[in-house]
Design a protein around this motif. Structure first.
Motif, PDB file in Angstrom:
ATOM      1  N   ALA A  51       0.839  -1.199   0.000  1.00 11.88           N
ATOM      2  CA  ALA A  51       0.000   0.000   0.000  1.00 11.88           C
ATOM      3  C   ALA A  51       0.875   1.251   0.000  1.00 11.88           C
ATOM      4  N   THR A  52       0.230   2.414  -0.062  1.00 17.68           N
ATOM      5  CA  THR A  52       0.953   3.692  -0.122  1.00 17.68           C
ATOM      6  C   THR A  52       0.674   4.525   1.120  1.00 17.68           C
ATOM      7  N   PRO A  53       1.722   4.940   1.852  1.00 16.92           N
ATOM      8  CA  PRO A  53       1.504   5.866   2.973  1.00 16.92           C
ATOM      9  C   PRO A  53       1.253   7.270   2.447  1.00 16.92           C
ATOM     10  N   ILE A  54       0.210   7.912   2.954  1.00 17.80           N
ATOM     11  CA  ILE A  54      -0.137   9.280   2.562  1.00 17.80           C
ATOM     12  C   ILE A  54       0.078  10.161   3.788  1.00 17.80           C
ATOM     13  N   PHE A  55       0.960  11.136   3.677  1.00 20.06           N
ATOM     14  CA  PHE A  55       1.423  11.873   4.845  1.00 20.06           C
ATOM     15  C   PHE A  55       0.535  13.067   5.183  1.00 20.06           C
ATOM     16  N   ALA A  56       0.197  13.152   6.460  1.00 19.71           N
ATOM     17  CA  ALA A  56      -0.601  14.263   6.984  1.00 19.71           C
ATOM     18  C   ALA A  56       0.254  15.078   7.935  1.00 19.71           C
ATOM     19  N   ASP A  57       0.102  16.388   7.892  1.00 19.99           N
ATOM     20  CA  ASP A  57       0.881  17.244   8.781  1.00 19.99           C
ATOM     21  C   ASP A  57       0.427  17.069  10.236  1.00 19.99           C
ATOM     22  N   VAL A  58       1.242  17.577  11.134  1.00 19.55           N
ATOM     23  CA  VAL A  58       0.973  17.497  12.571  1.00 19.55           C
ATOM     24  C   VAL A  58       0.889  18.909  13.144  1.00 19.55           C
ATOM     25  N   VAL A 103      -5.807  16.222  12.454  1.00 12.41           N
ATOM     26  CA  VAL A 103      -6.930  15.603  11.745  1.00 12.41           C
ATOM     27  C   VAL A 103      -7.579  16.581  10.771  1.00 12.41           C
ATOM     28  N   SER A 104      -7.519  17.884  11.078  1.00  7.94           N
ATOM     29  CA  SER A 104      -8.124  18.882  10.180  1.00  7.94           C
ATOM     30  C   SER A 104      -7.441  18.911   8.822  1.00  7.94           C
ATOM     31  N   LYS A 105      -6.214  18.380   8.749  1.00  5.37           N
ATOM     32  CA  LYS A 105      -5.477  18.359   7.484  1.00  5.37           C
ATOM     33  C   LYS A 105      -5.695  17.058   6.702  1.00  5.37           C
ATOM     34  N   CYS A 106      -6.433  16.133   7.292  1.00  3.05           N
ATOM     35  CA  CYS A 106      -6.569  14.811   6.681  1.00  3.05           C
ATOM     36  C   CYS A 106      -7.655  14.723   5.621  1.00  3.05           C
ATOM     37  N   LEU A 143      10.149  14.170   3.460  1.00  2.00           N
ATOM     38  CA  LEU A 143      11.510  14.489   3.022  1.00  2.00           C
ATOM     39  C   LEU A 143      12.417  13.267   2.972  1.00  2.00           C
ATOM     40  N   GLN A 144      11.935  12.133   3.468  1.00  4.82           N
ATOM     41  CA  GLN A 144      12.763  10.929   3.504  1.00  4.82           C
ATOM     42  C   GLN A 144      13.153  10.519   2.079  1.00  4.82           C
ATOM     43  N   PRO A 145      14.428  10.228   1.848  1.00  9.76           N
ATOM     44  CA  PRO A 145      14.850   9.792   0.504  1.00  9.76           C
ATOM     45  C   PRO A 145      14.045   8.599  -0.010  1.00  9.76           C
ATOM     46  N   ALA A 146      13.617   7.715   0.902  1.00 10.60           N
ATOM     47  CA  ALA A 146      12.866   6.529   0.495  1.00 10.60           C
ATOM     48  C   ALA A 146      11.517   6.883  -0.116  1.00 10.60           C
ATOM     49  N   HIS A 190      10.166   9.896  -4.298  1.00  8.79           N
ATOM     50  CA  HIS A 190       9.463   9.731  -5.569  1.00  8.79           C
ATOM     51  C   HIS A 190       8.011  10.208  -5.508  1.00  8.79           C
ATOM     52  N   MET A 191       7.482  10.445  -4.280  1.00 10.22           N
ATOM     53  CA  MET A 191       6.082  10.848  -4.146  1.00 10.22           C
ATOM     54  C   MET A 191       5.886  12.349  -4.383  1.00 10.22           C
ATOM     55  N   ASN A 192       7.019  13.095  -4.421  1.00 14.74           N
ATOM     56  CA  ASN A 192       6.990  14.527  -4.798  1.00 14.74           C
ATOM     57  C   ASN A 192       6.000  15.353  -3.968  1.00 14.74           C
ATOM     58  N   TRP A 193       6.158  15.287  -2.664  1.00 19.11           N
ATOM     59  CA  TRP A 193       5.268  16.043  -1.779  1.00 19.11           C
ATOM     60  C   TRP A 193       5.583  17.532  -1.815  1.00 19.11           C
ATOM     61  N   ASP A 194       4.554  18.340  -1.628  1.00 18.98           N
ATOM     62  CA  ASP A 194       4.699  19.798  -1.543  1.00 18.98           C
ATOM     63  C   ASP A 194       5.153  20.151  -0.126  1.00 18.98           C
ATOM     64  N   ASP A 195       6.395  20.596  -0.003  1.00 18.53           N
ATOM     65  CA  ASP A 195       6.979  20.860   1.311  1.00 18.53           C
ATOM     66  C   ASP A 195       6.180  21.888   2.107  1.00 18.53           C
ATOM     67  N   SER A 196       5.513  22.795   1.433  1.00 19.77           N
ATOM     68  CA  SER A 196       4.760  23.848   2.125  1.00 19.77           C
ATOM     69  C   SER A 196       3.545  23.298   2.873  1.00 19.77           C
ATOM     70  N   LYS A 197       3.177  22.055   2.606  1.00 22.42           N
ATOM     71  CA  LYS A 197       2.015  21.432   3.261  1.00 22.42           C
ATOM     72  C   LYS A 197       2.362  20.876   4.645  1.00 22.42           C
ATOM     73  N   PHE A 198       3.632  20.980   5.037  1.00 21.43           N
ATOM     74  CA  PHE A 198       4.069  20.304   6.260  1.00 21.43           C
ATOM     75  C   PHE A 198       4.780  21.262   7.223  1.00 21.43           C
ATOM     76  N   GLU A 199       4.087  22.327   7.562  1.00 27.89           N
ATOM     77  CA  GLU A 199       4.671  23.314   8.467  1.00 27.89           C
ATOM     78  C   GLU A 199       4.966  22.717   9.838  1.00 27.89           C
ATOM     79  N   GLY A 200       4.058  21.888  10.341  1.00 25.40           N
ATOM     80  CA  GLY A 200       4.219  21.334  11.683  1.00 25.40           C
ATOM     81  C   GLY A 200       5.412  20.411  11.812  1.00 25.40           C
ATOM     82  N   SER A 201       5.532  19.439  10.907  1.00 24.18           N
ATOM     83  CA  SER A 201       6.644  18.486  11.002  1.00 24.18           C
ATOM     84  C   SER A 201       7.976  19.152  10.695  1.00 24.18           C
ATOM     85  N   ASN A 202       7.990  20.096   9.742  1.00 19.71           N
ATOM     86  CA  ASN A 202       9.225  20.833   9.459  1.00 19.71           C
ATOM     87  C   ASN A 202       9.658  21.656  10.671  1.00 19.71           C
TER      88      ASN A 202
END
Length: 365
Positions: free
Chosen positions: A93-100, A109-112, A315-318, A321-333
């Motif tokens: 399956a594919t993990p889909i990342f949600a911000d924190v 959860v509001s970002k999910c 941001l994980q190299p692994a 390939h999913m090409n996430w928009d870094d601006s969507k992850f203010e909390g984890s960054n």
């Protein structure tokens, strides 16, 4: 003074427990497993449980039990240990990342909602740093969108949310007994559920596709995900020591707060409301002055081992390939760039905590 980030707390009682396995001539999964599981189910209040070789494989088994596989998507917090996401990938399956959030880095959860697609089958909240995620919000969201819940409670054994033990609000809950967890078996994990059908699936999955270990008839596809009584004997003693372990962890946490709470540049992460007891898995602080890296360098020069917060999953190299928009992850960054984990383990001495705090105070002064 040298202060390591972590050391496991093992002693003569654990050593004697291992010897008992040799005296009884039973070292594979057996009577110690049954005893340990019974005590863990009493602690968590879960109806059923099985062991796994480690926390990562516990998550994998939990996902397989709810039929997660190729083509499916699982919502995973962007701020977590790599295993949360890799266990999803292991199923195909594919993990889909949600911000924190920025207060305590639990899943936002509001970002999910914007992540939901026809392929979304489950959500995996993570109980970060010894506190529960906001499970009321997670459960409500899962029901609204018809999702299964696999709760990554690796860091939350003994933790409750509004009176309910971590890992027991969804279909599946997973725990880890790695060396740095609240109690340890060296390596090891556990999956709990209140669903008898899922329990049956887990039994087949972890035991070579059969129920009876002595049988050579395998009705289903399964694997060897068992532990050994040598490990589980250690776990029994560790669980008996849990009140002592929790007391010492809380005392260390309180001592840090007493020393550092008046430093304006620092704040301790907020404990999720409803978490009681909170069992500090890490002493996690945020540097609000933008100097976290310089502080860690200063502490390293003074022979204090620190640790950053988790490197964001997007941001994980692994997963590049999913090409996430870094601006969507203010909390984890924000957490990774400003978070510091201070030394914390059961046998950490008061004078070591005091030394760490003195070094920090000198940096800011």
């Amino acid at each position: 003074m040298k202060v390591p980030q972590f050391q496991p707390s093992l002693g003569e009682r654990e050593y004697a427990a291992i010897k008992d396995c040799f005296d009884q001539n039973w070292i594979t999964e057996g009577p110690k497993a049954k005893e340990f599981m019974g005590k863990l189910l009493t602690l968590t209040g879960a109806k059923y449980g099985v062991f796994a070789p480690n926390g990562t494989l516990a998550l994998y088994l939990g996902l397989k039990a709810i039929d997660i596989g190729p083509g499916d998507e699982v919502i995973v917090p962007d701020f977590t240990f790599y295993a949360t996401a890799s266990s999803v990938a292991m199923t195909g399956a594919t993990p889909i990342f949600a911000d924190v959030n920025k207060e305590n880095f639990q899943i936002d959860v509001s970002k999910c909602k914007e992540l939901i697609t026809p392929r979304t089958k489950a959500i995996m909240p993570v109980d970060i740093y010894g506190m529960s995620a906001n499970m009321d919000e997670v459960v409500s969201f899962a029901k609204e969108h018809g999702l299964k819940i696999v709760e990554d409670a690796a860091q939350a054994l003994g933790v409750k949310y509004k009176g309910v033990h971590a890992g027991t609000r969804g279909e599946i809950g997973c725990f880890s007994f790695f060396a740095d967890k609240t109690i340890t078996t060296g390596e090891g994990g556990m999956i709990v559920t209140n669903d008898s059908k899922l329990y049956d699936k887990l039994l087949y999955l972890r035991n070579q596709g059969r129920i009876d270990r002595g049988s050579f008839i395998h009705p289903q596809i399964g694997y060897n995900f068992r532990m050994t009584d040598i490990q589980l004997a250690i776990g029994i003693v560790q669980l008996e020591r849990l009140p002592e372990i929790v007391s010492k962890k809380k005392a260390i946490y309180d001592r840090y707060i007493g020393h550092l709470r008046n430093i304006d540049a620092l704040r301790f992460i907020k404990v999720e409301e409803g978490t009681d007891p909170y069992i500090p898995f890490r002493v996690a602080i945020i540097d609000r002055s933008g100097r976290a890296q310089k502080l860690m360098e200063h502490m390293k020069k003074n022979e204090i081992e620190t640790r950053t917060f988790f490197y964001p999953m997007h941001l994980q190299p692994a997963f590049k390939h999913m090409n996430w928009d870094d601006s969507k992850f203010e909390g984890s960054n924000y957490g990774y760039n400003n978070g510091i984990c201070l030394p914390s383990f059961v046998d950490l001495k008061e004078e070591q905590v005091d030394y760490v705090c003195d070094v920090i105070k000198k940096f800011y002064s």
